[in-house]
Design a protein around this motif. Structure first.
Motif, PDB file in Angstrom:
ATOM      1  N   ALA A  36       2.714  10.437  -9.137  1.00  0.00           N
ATOM      2  CA  ALA A  36       2.498  11.186  -7.890  1.00  0.00           C
ATOM      3  C   ALA A  36       3.287  12.486  -7.892  1.00  0.00           C
ATOM      4  CB  ALA A  36       2.897  10.333  -6.694  1.00  0.00           C
ATOM      5  N   LEU A  66       1.811  15.064 -10.280  1.00  0.00           N
ATOM      6  CA  LEU A  66       0.653  15.740  -9.686  1.00  0.00           C
ATOM      7  C   LEU A  66       1.090  16.769  -8.657  1.00  0.00           C
ATOM      8  CD1 LEU A  66      -1.749  12.705  -9.167  1.00  0.00           C
ATOM      9  CD2 LEU A  66      -2.028  14.571 -10.784  1.00  0.00           C
ATOM     10  N   THR A  67       2.133  16.423  -7.871  1.00  0.00           N
ATOM     11  CA  THR A  67       2.604  17.336  -6.841  1.00  0.00           C
ATOM     12  C   THR A  67       3.148  18.623  -7.450  1.00  0.00           C
ATOM     13  OG1 THR A  67       3.221  15.434  -5.537  1.00  0.00           O
ATOM     14  CG2 THR A  67       4.113  17.541  -4.840  1.00  0.00           C
ATOM     15  N   ALA A  97       0.547  20.830  -8.812  1.00  0.00           N
ATOM     16  CA  ALA A  97      -0.258  21.498  -7.781  1.00  0.00           C
ATOM     17  C   ALA A  97       0.450  22.720  -7.226  1.00  0.00           C
ATOM     18  CB  ALA A  97      -0.568  20.521  -6.648  1.00  0.00           C
ATOM     19  N   VAL A 151      -6.377  16.689  -9.483  1.00  0.00           N
ATOM     20  CA  VAL A 151      -6.854  16.120  -8.239  1.00  0.00           C
ATOM     21  C   VAL A 151      -7.565  17.229  -7.482  1.00  0.00           C
ATOM     22  CG1 VAL A 151      -6.162  15.067  -6.088  1.00  0.00           C
ATOM     23  CG2 VAL A 151      -4.995  14.466  -8.169  1.00  0.00           C
ATOM     24  N   PHE A 193      -0.013  -0.738  -5.631  1.00  0.00           N
ATOM     25  CA  PHE A 193      -1.256  -0.150  -6.159  1.00  0.00           C
ATOM     26  C   PHE A 193      -2.191   0.262  -5.022  1.00  0.00           C
ATOM     27  CE2 PHE A 193      -0.028  -1.906 -10.289  1.00  0.00           C
ATOM     28  CZ  PHE A 193      -0.331  -0.811 -11.078  1.00  0.00           C
ATOM     29  N   PHE A 241      -0.943   3.494  -3.707  1.00  0.00           N
ATOM     30  CA  PHE A 241      -1.269   4.578  -4.638  1.00  0.00           C
ATOM     31  C   PHE A 241      -2.730   5.008  -4.471  1.00  0.00           C
ATOM     32  CE2 PHE A 241      -2.574   6.232  -8.784  1.00  0.00           C
ATOM     33  CZ  PHE A 241      -1.552   7.133  -9.035  1.00  0.00           C
ATOM     34  N   ILE A 255      -3.959   8.688  -3.157  1.00  0.00           N
ATOM     35  CA  ILE A 255      -4.659   9.611  -4.046  1.00  0.00           C
ATOM     36  C   ILE A 255      -6.044   9.958  -3.499  1.00  0.00           C
ATOM     37  CG2 ILE A 255      -5.864   8.133  -5.724  1.00  0.00           C
ATOM     38  CD1 ILE A 255      -4.028  10.102  -7.692  1.00  0.00           C
ATOM     39  N   PHE A 309      -7.322  13.751  -2.958  1.00  0.00           N
ATOM     40  CA  PHE A 309      -8.586  14.297  -3.458  1.00  0.00           C
ATOM     41  C   PHE A 309      -9.295  15.067  -2.355  1.00  0.00           C
ATOM     42  CE2 PHE A 309      -8.613  11.553  -7.270  1.00  0.00           C
ATOM     43  CZ  PHE A 309      -9.083  12.500  -8.161  1.00  0.00           C
ATOM     44  N   SER A 360      -4.418  18.347  -2.310  1.00  0.00           N
ATOM     45  CA  SER A 360      -2.992  18.554  -2.084  1.00  0.00           C
ATOM     46  C   SER A 360      -2.120  18.023  -3.216  1.00  0.00           C
ATOM     47  CB  SER A 360      -2.589  17.920  -0.752  1.00  0.00           C
ATOM     48  OG  SER A 360      -3.148  16.646  -0.643  1.00  0.00           O
ATOM     49  N   GLY A 361      -2.669  17.877  -4.415  1.00  0.00           N
ATOM     50  CA  GLY A 361      -1.835  17.423  -5.524  1.00  0.00           C
ATOM     51  C   GLY A 361      -1.525  15.948  -5.416  1.00  0.00           C
ATOM     52  N   GLY A 362      -0.248  15.595  -5.227  1.00  0.00           N
ATOM     53  CA  GLY A 362       0.090  14.186  -5.123  1.00  0.00           C
ATOM     54  C   GLY A 362       0.967  13.867  -3.925  1.00  0.00           C
ATOM     55  N   ILE A 363       0.940  14.726  -2.911  1.00  0.00           N
ATOM     56  CA  ILE A 363       1.915  14.556  -1.825  1.00  0.00           C
ATOM     57  C   ILE A 363       1.638  13.318  -0.986  1.00  0.00           C
ATOM     58  CG2 ILE A 363       2.494  16.997  -1.701  1.00  0.00           C
ATOM     59  CD1 ILE A 363       0.768  17.278   0.709  1.00  0.00           C
ATOM     60  N   THR A 371       0.112  10.626  -2.025  1.00  0.00           N
ATOM     61  CA  THR A 371       0.399   9.481  -2.888  1.00  0.00           C
ATOM     62  C   THR A 371       1.881   9.163  -2.870  1.00  0.00           C
ATOM     63  OG1 THR A 371      -1.276  10.489  -4.289  1.00  0.00           O
ATOM     64  CG2 THR A 371      -0.197   8.549  -5.137  1.00  0.00           C
ATOM     65  N   ALA A 372       2.705  10.183  -3.048  1.00  0.00           N
ATOM     66  CA  ALA A 372       4.153   9.975  -3.079  1.00  0.00           C
ATOM     67  C   ALA A 372       4.646   9.407  -1.752  1.00  0.00           C
ATOM     68  CB  ALA A 372       4.857  11.290  -3.392  1.00  0.00           C
ATOM     69  N   LEU A 392       3.464   5.772  -1.229  1.00  0.00           N
ATOM     70  CA  LEU A 392       4.177   4.851  -2.118  1.00  0.00           C
ATOM     71  C   LEU A 392       5.566   4.529  -1.587  1.00  0.00           C
ATOM     72  CD1 LEU A 392       3.443   6.030  -5.757  1.00  0.00           C
ATOM     73  CD2 LEU A 392       3.147   3.742  -4.853  1.00  0.00           C
ATOM     74  N   VAL A 393       6.278   5.545  -1.132  1.00  0.00           N
ATOM     75  CA  VAL A 393       7.646   5.317  -0.661  1.00  0.00           C
ATOM     76  C   VAL A 393       7.656   4.401   0.553  1.00  0.00           C
ATOM     77  CG1 VAL A 393       9.683   6.404   0.307  1.00  0.00           C
ATOM     78  CG2 VAL A 393       8.551   7.444  -1.619  1.00  0.00           C
TER      79      VAL A 393
END
Lengths: 274, 167
Positions: A24, A27-28, A31, A40, B54, B57, B61, B65, B69-72, B74-75, B78-79
């Motif tokens: 994660a 990916l951040t 980006a 993504v 999972f 996650f 994600i 999509f 926004s990348g993976g913000i 997701t992160a 997850l936390v």
């Protein structure tokens, strides 16, 4: 060895968390750099179609304003057309004009538009199928919108001018002093033009247009007017706030612009590359 | 089996509500409420922790999509999924430790504390990663506080609505 395996089994939740979290964060961070954020992307089959369906329903609510915007544009174009001198225009010269165009223009519609984040993207209809490519410019009837960044079969993702990673060459309309247009991430109506030299005559209310140094946008596409400015005494450059002509929060019909001589110009500028 | 079915439906519904409706909300110009952490909040208390991670996650994600926004997301998701037991213990106390907890039987105060802690942490991580710059600290703080207020209210209202129908 046994102890390592035991340790792994005991802490498997933590390990899974760390692995997923690394993905994660990776990916951040990717980006946050321009041209590196394609892993993504909303330009794929599923998200594209969901957003398009939703847009198909909600577009009816904005029909009236969108019609007005298009009618205004038609009016402006008609005015230009009628004031062109029609006398010398024989059929041949008109045909020349069509076959020898420098810019290819293609209409498209916005299906998803964000403007409240720091790094914003748009999703528009049309992709590889419609010969849209990466690094083409996107404009609306009133000004610039962004640059195509990722293309799928039917959709394209546009990096908005409201993105802290974009920087676009822009100039003062009157004097052709140029600078770089960036966004600070706050107001979706205000951009800042930096690196304009102190010799430029800057005045509130002057028009800013795209500069001729960009291979993406044609020269003299209107961007906005100067709303305020200050001279940075240390470096001798102006910091100019530009109020956009474009309402980035209400976009529907946009045009994708392709400079057909871009590759040629690029080759000339970078001769050492194969 | 039933729990997988319920959560799959919630998963799809929450994403659609978030992307198609809530992302168009612009309160004060920059406040955007998020409802999708509700999926993690409402997971059964005795769920397998790896499955939970999972699921978080996948949820995050999907949002990334849609929003480019990348993976913000997701992160952030997850936390909160990982730290959920901690918040549950803090909010509900002993009844969580003895596995006798019924979510809706607990006092409103406990539920409020639990939801607020989850949302506040989620939003803090989300917006910090999104803005990712120390030049906007005040803006970041405002965004976290205001968005959290709206998200908490929204999630608490939704919790009460779900409860009525299931009784």
């Amino acid at each position: 060895m046994q102890q390592i395996i035991l340790f792994l089994i005991k802490n498997k939740t933590g390990l899974v968390f760390i692995i997923l979290m690394t993905i994660a964060l990776g990916l951040t961070f990717k980006a946050h750099t321009y041209h590196n954020s394609k892993v993504v992307s909303s330009a794929n089959f599923v998200t594209g179609n969901v957003l398009e369906t939703s847009e198909g329903i909600s577009q009816y609510f904005g029909l009236k304003t969108q019609n007005e915007i298009l009618a205004e544009e038609n009016e402006a174009l008609r005015k230009k057309l009628l004031n062109l001198s029609p006398s010398e225009d024989t059929l041949e010269s008109q045909l020349d004009f069509i076959t020898d165009t420098l810019y290819r223009i293609q209409k498209s519609t916005v299906i998803s538009n964000y403007y409240d984040k720091i790094d914003n993207f748009l999703l528009i209809k049309g992709g590889v199928k419609d010969s849209i490519k990466e690094d083409l410019g996107v404009i609306s009837s009133k000004g610039i919108v962004g640059i195509i960044e990722d293309v799928s079969k039917e959709f394209s993702r546009v990096i908005s001018i409201l993105n802290t990673n974009t920087s676009i060459n822009a100039q003062l309309k009157k004097t052709n002093h140029f600078g770089t247009l960036t966004w600070d991430g706050k107001d979706p109506n205000i951009l800042s033009l930096v690196d304009v030299p102190r010799s430029a005559p800057v005045k509130v209310g002057d028009t800013i247009t795209t500069g001729g140094r960009s291979l993406i946008f044609p020269e003299n596409v209107p961007i906005g007017i100067i709303s305020e400015y200050e001279l940075d005494e240390n470096v001798g450059y102006y910091n100019i706030s530009v109020k956009l002509f474009n309402d980035m929060t209400n976009l529907k019909h946009v045009y994708v612009i392709e400079n057909t001589r871009k590759e040629e110009a690029y080759k000339l500028l970078n001769p050492e590359q194969p | 089996m039933k729990i997988y079915f319920i959560n799959s439906i919630r998963f799809v519904l929450l994403i659609l509500v978030q992307v198609l409706i809530l992302n168009h909300f612009e309160i004060f110009g920059y406040v955007n409420p998020y409802i999708y952490p509700l999926l993690i909040i409402l997971l059964p208390f005795n769920i397998n922790s790896i499955q939970k991670l999972f699921l978080a996650f996948a949820l995050g994600i999907c949002l990334d999509f849609f929003e480019d926004s990348g993976g913000i997301h997701t992160a952030a998701t997850l936390v909160i999924a990982y730290l959920r037991p901690l918040f549950l213990r803090n909010a509900f106390g002993l009844s969580y430790d003895y596995q006798t907890l019924k979510f809706y039987d607990a006092p409103f105060r406990s539920r409020f504390v639990y939801v607020s802690l989850m949302v506040l942490l989620h939003h803090t991580i989300l917006f910090s990663l999104e803005i990712f710059s120390v030049n906007h600290l005040l803006y970041l703080f405002e965004k976290i506080v205001y968005s959290s207020i709206f998200s908490v209210i929204l999630i608490l209202i939704t919790l009460n609505l779900i409860r009525k129908t299931s009784k």
